[in-house]
Design an enzyme around this catalytic site. Structure first.
Site, PDB file in Angstrom:
ATOM      1  N   ARG A   1       0.881  -1.244  -0.197  1.00 60.46           N
ATOM      2  CA  ARG A   1       0.070   0.064   0.075  1.00 60.46           C
ATOM      3  C   ARG A   1       0.756   1.364  -0.036  1.00 60.46           C
ATOM      4  NH1 ARG A   1      -5.447  -1.120   1.197  1.00 60.46           N
ATOM      5  NH2 ARG A   1      -6.025   1.050   0.608  1.00 60.46           N
TER       6      ARG A   1
ATOM      7  N   ASP B   1      -3.541   9.725   6.045  1.00 50.19           N
ATOM      8  CA  ASP B   1      -2.853   8.550   5.346  1.00 50.19           C
ATOM      9  C   ASP B   1      -1.438   8.568   5.282  1.00 50.19           C
ATOM     10  OD1 ASP B   1      -4.993   6.412   4.514  1.00 50.19           O
ATOM     11  OD2 ASP B   1      -5.612   8.318   4.418  1.00 50.19           O
TER      12      ASP B   1
ATOM     13  N   ASN C   1      -4.624  12.727   2.812  1.00 50.92           N
ATOM     14  CA  ASN C   1      -5.767  12.392   3.266  1.00 50.92           C
ATOM     15  C   ASN C   1      -7.174  12.182   2.642  1.00 50.92           C
ATOM     16  OD1 ASN C   1      -6.730  11.507   6.049  1.00 50.92           O
ATOM     17  ND2 ASN C   1      -8.020  13.435   6.083  1.00 50.92           N
ATOM     18  N   LYS C   2      -8.031  11.607   3.136  1.00 54.15           N
ATOM     19  CA  LYS C   2      -9.304  11.417   2.298  1.00 54.15           C
ATOM     20  C   LYS C   2      -9.672  12.720   1.462  1.00 54.15           C
ATOM     21  CE  LYS C   2     -13.008   9.175   0.514  1.00 54.15           C
ATOM     22  NZ  LYS C   2     -14.215   9.026   1.461  1.00 54.15           N
TER      23      LYS C   2
END
Length: 407
Positions: free
Chosen positions: A177, A301, A311-312
């Site tokens: 990831r 993240d 981030n989102k």
């Protein structure tokens, strides 16, 4: 052939083992997971699994993580078909019934070192996390997935013949990831600190996982101090949620389409007794301006080496609105989420989530966006609130840890 269920309850990175009492008919005195006979259709063994978990441990609301493929176990003239299940629980409180003489929470490789019921390790392996788990999970955040990566490294080290086999798994996990810095950083930390033996890697992976759990709790504690009476946020971060549940401010939260993680968090916070307002992503900046919260609290993240935050999607817009309204923006993340570089690894959602019609429409459905460092008031970690120099120093640590695979 007798069908049975074997259930592993996980808390953190440990699982529950119970020593079977003389109230059971087989394998008295041996260690086992929560187990029992399948009383109905083996294809519906989850019902039996939940019954046994409830009766033997008192957990009636354990979260099912995975149902594994059945495992055939031969023991003398007996053959058992074991249906394995992995459940997650949010505490180590257990109320055992008469079938369990004593119980312990242990690191799963300890199964191999105890006198257990036949096939227990094989049953665990059928539900244990894998490299594929880490690579393909679209539900959980990077902190959760980094723990699963460390579990994979620990478990493979427990059965590996040499360090080369462990290193191969570590490389796969490190690359699984790329958008989630904590996964690679924690794997690299374990490999860098361990001697070149499987046993050393197993021990170090367990220690890094323990430290990761502590880091999340400490970051949440520090972030709670920054909340004030009202907070705006979006999406889902376990650390942010823990901070909000500790501080208990009024919460304005964006729903975070298309998966709507924010809606799930809003419901959980409301169930915990907080004053919660859920709004659309498009309305979140305007609602922030109208409500004037004391702080914006978001997860990450990745925190890049230059201090910017991945981030989102929607985080950048929320931070821009906060800057306009003079509301401080705090990013809550363990130091393991700092990247050793400034690369952004993009992930895209499914186009059909936005448009599935016949027109030739191009769809941009990014999962993450990048918020510049000058929009971030501070990065709240287990080490304290990091400024730009602090972030660069942590990034240098992670670069040094990644050198285990050089040469």
């Amino acid at each position: 052939m007798t069908h049975v269920v074997t259930c592993f309850l996980r808390h953190g990175t440990d699982v529950l083992l119970g020593r079977r009492s003389d109230a059971v008919g087989t394998y008295i005195g041996r260690w086992a997971g929560v187990s029992g006979y399948v009383e109905g259709d083996p294809g519906d063994a989850e019902r039996d699994a939940r019954r046994e978990v409830r009766e033997e441990t008192g957990w009636g609301d354990a979260t099912l993580v995975r149902a594994g493929d059945s495992v055939d176990v031969e023991d003398g003239d007996r053959t058992w078909t074991v249906h394995p299940f992995l459940f997650e629980v949010d505490s180590r409180t257990v109320t055992p019934n008469e079938e369990i003489a004593t119980y312990e929470w242990v690191s799963p490789p300890a199964i191999r070192e105890r006198e257990t019921v036949p096939g227990l390790w094989a049953a665990y392996e059928a539900v244990a996390p894998t490299v594929t788990t880490v690579a393909t999970d679209t539900v959980h955040g990077s902190a959760w997935l980094s723990l699963r990566a460390l579990e994979v490294l620990r478990d493979r080290a427990a059965v590996a013949d040499d360090h080369a086999a462990v290193a191969s798994v570590a490389r796969d996990l490190r690359d699984a990831r790329p958008s989630m810095a904590a996964v690679a950083n924690r794997v690299n930390r374990a490999m860098s600190a361990a001697d070149r033996t499987p046993a050393a890697v197993r021990t170090r992976a367990e220690r890094v996982a323990d430290a990761a759990l502590d880091a999340g709790r400490e970051a949440a504690t520090r972030a709670a101090e920054r909340c004030g009476a009202s907070v705006a946020t979006l999406s889902r971060s376990g650390t942010v949620r823990a901070a909000l549940e500790r501080a208990r401010p009024a919460v304005l939260i964006g729903e975070s389409r298309p998966a709507r993680e924010g809606a799930d968090v809003a419901a959980a916070l409301a169930d915990a007794g907080l004053d919660v307002t859920l709004t659309t992503d498009a309305a979140l900046p305007a609602e922030l301006g109208a409500r004037d919260p004391d702080a914006v609290l978001v997860g990450a993240d990745a925190v890049l080496a230059d201090g910017s935050v991945v981030n989102k999607v929607g985080t950048r817009g929320l931070a821009l609105a906060a800057a306009r309204e003079n509301v401080p923006v705090y990013v809550v993340a363990a130091a393991a989420k700092v990247r050793p570089d400034e690369r952004v690894h993009a992930e895209a959602g499914e186009a059909v989530d936005l448009y599935d019609g016949p027109a030739p429409v191009s769809v941009a459905n990014p999962v993450f966006d990048r918020t510049p460092a000058d929009l971030v008031t501070g990065v709240v970690t287990e080490r304290g609130v990091l400024d730009g120099d602090d972030v660069r120093a942590v990034a240098a640590e992670h670069r040094a840890n990644a050198a285990w695979d050089e040469g």
